[in-house]
Design an enzyme around this catalytic site. Structure first.
Site, PDB file in Angstrom:
ATOM      1  N   HIS A  83      42.503  39.381  58.130  1.00 36.95           N
ATOM      2  CA  HIS A  83      42.354  38.332  59.138  1.00 36.95           C
ATOM      3  C   HIS A  83      41.838  39.022  60.396  1.00 36.95           C
ATOM      4  O   HIS A  83      42.421  40.011  60.834  1.00 36.95           O
ATOM      5  CB  HIS A  83      43.696  37.656  59.418  1.00 36.95           C
ATOM      6  CG  HIS A  83      44.404  37.184  58.174  1.00 36.95           C
ATOM      7  ND1 HIS A  83      43.946  36.137  57.404  1.00 36.95           N
ATOM      8  CD2 HIS A  83      45.515  37.642  57.541  1.00 36.95           C
ATOM      9  CE1 HIS A  83      44.756  35.966  56.364  1.00 36.95           C
ATOM     10  NE2 HIS A  83      45.717  36.869  56.416  1.00 36.95           N
ATOM     11  N   SER A 142      47.856  42.115  42.270  1.00 34.84           N
ATOM     12  CA  SER A 142      48.372  41.332  43.402  1.00 34.84           C
ATOM     13  C   SER A 142      47.248  40.890  44.350  1.00 34.84           C
ATOM     14  O   SER A 142      46.446  40.056  43.964  1.00 34.84           O
ATOM     15  CB  SER A 142      49.550  41.982  44.116  1.00 34.84           C
ATOM     16  OG  SER A 142      50.678  42.023  43.238  1.00 34.84           O
ATOM     17  N   CYS A 199      50.490  46.311  42.548  1.00 34.60           N
ATOM     18  CA  CYS A 199      51.434  46.660  41.488  1.00 34.60           C
ATOM     19  C   CYS A 199      50.698  47.551  40.492  1.00 34.60           C
ATOM     20  O   CYS A 199      49.554  47.932  40.722  1.00 34.60           O
ATOM     21  CB  CYS A 199      51.930  45.393  40.799  1.00 34.60           C
ATOM     22  SG  CYS A 199      52.754  44.272  41.957  1.00 34.60           S
TER      23      CYS A 199
END
Lengths: 141, 141
Positions: free
Chosen positions: A68, A63, A83
């Protein structure tokens, strides 16, 4: 690959602006986080904002990891979605330490097909953990 | 830019494998989702897995959009994190329709500095909405 995954959503506060504003430092730490969770990196993208702030993502076979940063606010938003049975938490802990976070909170969401989660019940709140400090989890309800 | 943001986490079920396995289609739809939420795209990365599955992310000035597909399972995992006052929901609705989703569920998490959220209270469960159908939200507690 099983579809079920763990999505860790983290807020870091009081972070070191000298690090969180440095796109190369962010890149190195995000890749280190991918490595510590034993993910397979398949892509990446980064951007530095003016006057400050960095955003970046590492795509992994399992994934993604994203970050940020708002250096002037001391704030960093991280999410690690894994996952394939990987544990995202060591990646979060590595990033919190690398950013010099004074405080953080994180929560983890179970994602995937309904029958893999819990028989089509809602994901929340039983599948969500809210963490107020590293290493300490409390289950909602 | 305010740090407060909305992070929408969505699961799509029963999706069309002809679309979810097509990396170019995924790229177009993810960019369309960025456009409909009025985001400013600043980067992107995509990968196609063998035998199938596509993963992709669009970095936006307001955070990111990501998508991970499991065509053979009909499953698609989406997250759209928007700061700067943008509403992520039209992007989710566009992607659900584009993937041919038969069912979906999504939840939204408020992120940011504590004083911007609700005076340093936990993010959950009061700040989380769980959506079981498009257009229908119920607030936990």
């Amino acid at each position: 690959m099983k579809t079920i995954g763990r999505h860790l959503i983290a807020e870091f506060y009081g972070c070191d602006a000298a690090i969180t504003g440095d796109i190369e430092a962010i890149r190195q730490h995000l890749n280190a986080a991918a490595e510590i969770v034993e993910a397979t990196v398949v892509g990446e993208a980064y951007h530095r904002f003016e006057p400050d702030g960095v955003t970046g993502v590492v795509l992994i076979a399992e994934s993604h990891l994203s970050i940020h940063t708002w250096p002037s606010r001391g704030y960093v938003a991280v999410d690690i979605f894994t996952c394939g049975g990987l544990d995202p938490r060591p990646g979060c802990e590595l990033l919190a330490a690398a950013m010099g976070a004074e405080r953080l909170r994180y929560q983890e969401i179970v994602r995937g097909l309904p029958d893999e989660i819990s028989g089509d019940t809602t994901l929340l709140p039983d599948d969500v953990l809210v963490m107020t400090e590293l290493g300490q989890a409390r289950k909602l309800r």
